[in-house]
Design an enzyme around this catalytic site. Structure first.
Site, PDB file in Angstrom:
ATOM      1  N   THR A 191       0.944  -1.197   0.019  1.00 60.49           N
ATOM      2  CA  THR A 191       0.031  -0.161   0.068  1.00 60.49           C
ATOM      3  C   THR A 191       0.936   1.325  -0.117  1.00 60.49           C
ATOM      4  OG1 THR A 191      -1.931  -1.330   1.069  1.00 60.49           O
ATOM      5  CG2 THR A 191      -1.771   1.291   1.583  1.00 60.49           C
ATOM      6  N   ILE A 220     -13.584  -4.435   1.410  1.00 60.16           N
ATOM      7  CA  ILE A 220     -13.215  -3.087   1.730  1.00 60.16           C
ATOM      8  C   ILE A 220     -12.018  -3.090   2.713  1.00 60.16           C
ATOM      9  CG2 ILE A 220     -13.591  -0.855   2.257  1.00 60.16           C
ATOM     10  CD1 ILE A 220     -16.206  -1.174   0.565  1.00 60.16           C
ATOM     11  N   GLY A 221     -10.856  -2.453   2.467  1.00 58.46           N
ATOM     12  CA  GLY A 221     -10.029  -2.443   3.721  1.00 58.46           C
ATOM     13  C   GLY A 221     -10.014  -1.074   4.247  1.00 58.46           C
ATOM     14  N   ASP A 222      -8.878  -0.973   5.176  1.00 58.72           N
ATOM     15  CA  ASP A 222      -8.589   0.406   5.877  1.00 58.72           C
ATOM     16  C   ASP A 222      -8.530   1.682   5.187  1.00 58.72           C
ATOM     17  OD1 ASP A 222      -5.587   1.028   6.417  1.00 58.72           O
ATOM     18  OD2 ASP A 222      -6.000  -0.990   5.600  1.00 58.72           O
ATOM     19  N   THR A 241      -0.454   1.636   6.727  1.00 56.65           N
ATOM     20  CA  THR A 241      -0.440   0.551   6.064  1.00 56.65           C
ATOM     21  C   THR A 241      -0.385  -0.656   6.856  1.00 56.65           C
ATOM     22  OG1 THR A 241       0.957  -0.420   4.309  1.00 56.65           O
ATOM     23  CG2 THR A 241       2.014   1.062   5.834  1.00 56.65           C
ATOM     24  N   GLY A 242      -0.520  -1.902   6.266  1.00 59.94           N
ATOM     25  CA  GLY A 242      -0.377  -3.278   6.877  1.00 59.94           C
ATOM     26  C   GLY A 242      -1.680  -3.893   6.947  1.00 59.94           C
ATOM     27  N   LYS A 243      -1.956  -4.763   7.832  1.00 62.66           N
ATOM     28  CA  LYS A 243      -3.274  -5.574   7.622  1.00 62.66           C
ATOM     29  C   LYS A 243      -4.645  -4.440   7.943  1.00 62.66           C
ATOM     30  CE  LYS A 243      -5.497  -9.538   9.782  1.00 62.66           C
ATOM     31  NZ  LYS A 243      -5.639 -10.311  11.054  1.00 62.66           N
ATOM     32  N   GLY A 244      -5.328  -4.461   7.075  1.00 64.41           N
ATOM     33  CA  GLY A 244      -6.434  -3.494   7.189  1.00 64.41           C
ATOM     34  C   GLY A 244      -7.408  -3.906   8.297  1.00 64.41           C
TER      35      GLY A 244
END
Length: 320
Positions: A191, A220-222, A241-244
């Site tokens: 990301t 849908i992510g973060d 950024t990372g795991k949403g």
């Protein structure tokens, strides 16, 4: 106080022995994008325009998980998302489910500027893009050979793959969301995001992503969720950024701002608390700038592709 800027290209389990042919293109892109941001801020462009400009450049680089380099869904398609926010006005725009838009971050900015809404997704967002005449490409433009292979591996593991993961040699360890660290040993793609404060004290943030490898269609992510992966007010601007799923649960970006606003913490203290205390280890990174021109690049993963600079001449590019 002067201008300051920070950008990222994703956080995760980045191997320290990352081959130079994998590392160098990403470092070169970060350096080039940082220079673009510095030049724009030095000529008194607004923070909002600068973060859009920088993220557009990152979206155009196939080595990062946004725009051209977006990872693939379980159906082998791309579903890109992006968000932009002006800190002083709290105006913002977000998009999800894009399949043809070359630069999702610019469409998010148009949502902010040209509609009464904040968030458009899927067919509605694509229709809005066509109505606005933004550049689009056939979906094949976004599907790279590398991401086809990553999807194949994730399907073989029957798992969703997070950004920047190293191979798990035997039994694949999945978390409760069935997200697994699994790859071919490449650093994967990350990301992208940018935060800035301009010479007039205006703050802004922008984030863009392709999501997770083998994610369910419609996930849908973060990134496009205000307060999770993206947030700015008159105190700070944050891009995560990372795991949403972890970032959403912890409302990472908003919590950094809230700790400054309600607890009186500095940007460094607030970011450190959120990353080290509020989110599981190995799940999140962020870049942030404050109204005082402070810059923070914090992560609890092995590494995060990142860069920053300020008007005083300080600059830094790092991974681990």
């Amino acid at each position: 106080m002067g201008w300051a800027i920070a950008l990222h290209g994703g956080a995760g389990d980045i191997p320290r022995n990352l081959p130079s042919d994998r590392r160098q293109p990403r470092e070169d892109t970060l350096r080039r994008c940082l220079e673009i941001g510095i030049a724009a801020l030095s000529t008194h462009q607004s923070a909002l325009d600068v973060v859009e400009l920088v993220v557009r450049e990152l979206e155009n680089c196939p080595n990062f998980n946004a725009g051209r380099g977006s990872v693939l869904t379980s159906d082998g398609t791309v579903e890109m998302e992006a968000c932009i926010m002006d800190g002083n006005t709290k105006k913002c725009g977000a998009v999800s489910g894009l399949t043809t838009v070359v630069n999702p971050i610019s469409l998010a900015k148009l949502v902010m500027e040209k509609t009464p809404h904040i968030y458009l997704a899927f067919d509605g967002a694509e229709a809005f893009a066509r109505a606005q005449g933004v550049p689009t490409k056939d979906y094949n433009h976004f599907i790279t050979t590398e991401n086809i292979e990553r999807l194949k591996q994730a399907k073989e593991a029957n798992a969703v793959q997070v950004d920047y993961t190293q191979p798990v040699p035997t039994q694949l360890a999945k978390d409760k969301d069935n997200v697994v660290a699994f790859s071919d040993g490449d650093s994967q793609t990350g990301t992208v995001g940018c935060v800035a404060i301009d010479s007039l004290g205006n703050l802004a943030t922008a984030t863009s992503t392709g999501g997770l490898v083998n994610k369910m269609v419609g996930r849908i992510g973060d990134t496009p969720i205000i307060g999770a992966g993206t947030y700015a007010n008159n105190m700070c601007a944050v891009s995560a950024t990372g795991k949403g799923e972890s970032i959403i649960r912890a409302t990472v970006a908003r919590d950094v701002a809230a700790l400054m606003e309600y607890k009186g913490l500095s940007l460094k203290e607030a970011a450190a608390f959120v990353v080290e205390e509020s989110t599981p280890k190995g799940t999140v990174g962020l870049v942030a700038v404050s109204a005082r021109g402070e810059v923070v690049m914090e992560f609890n993963t092995t590494g995060m592709f990142r860069a920053c600079a300020n008007e005083d001449g300080f600059s830094e590019i790092g991974i681990w």
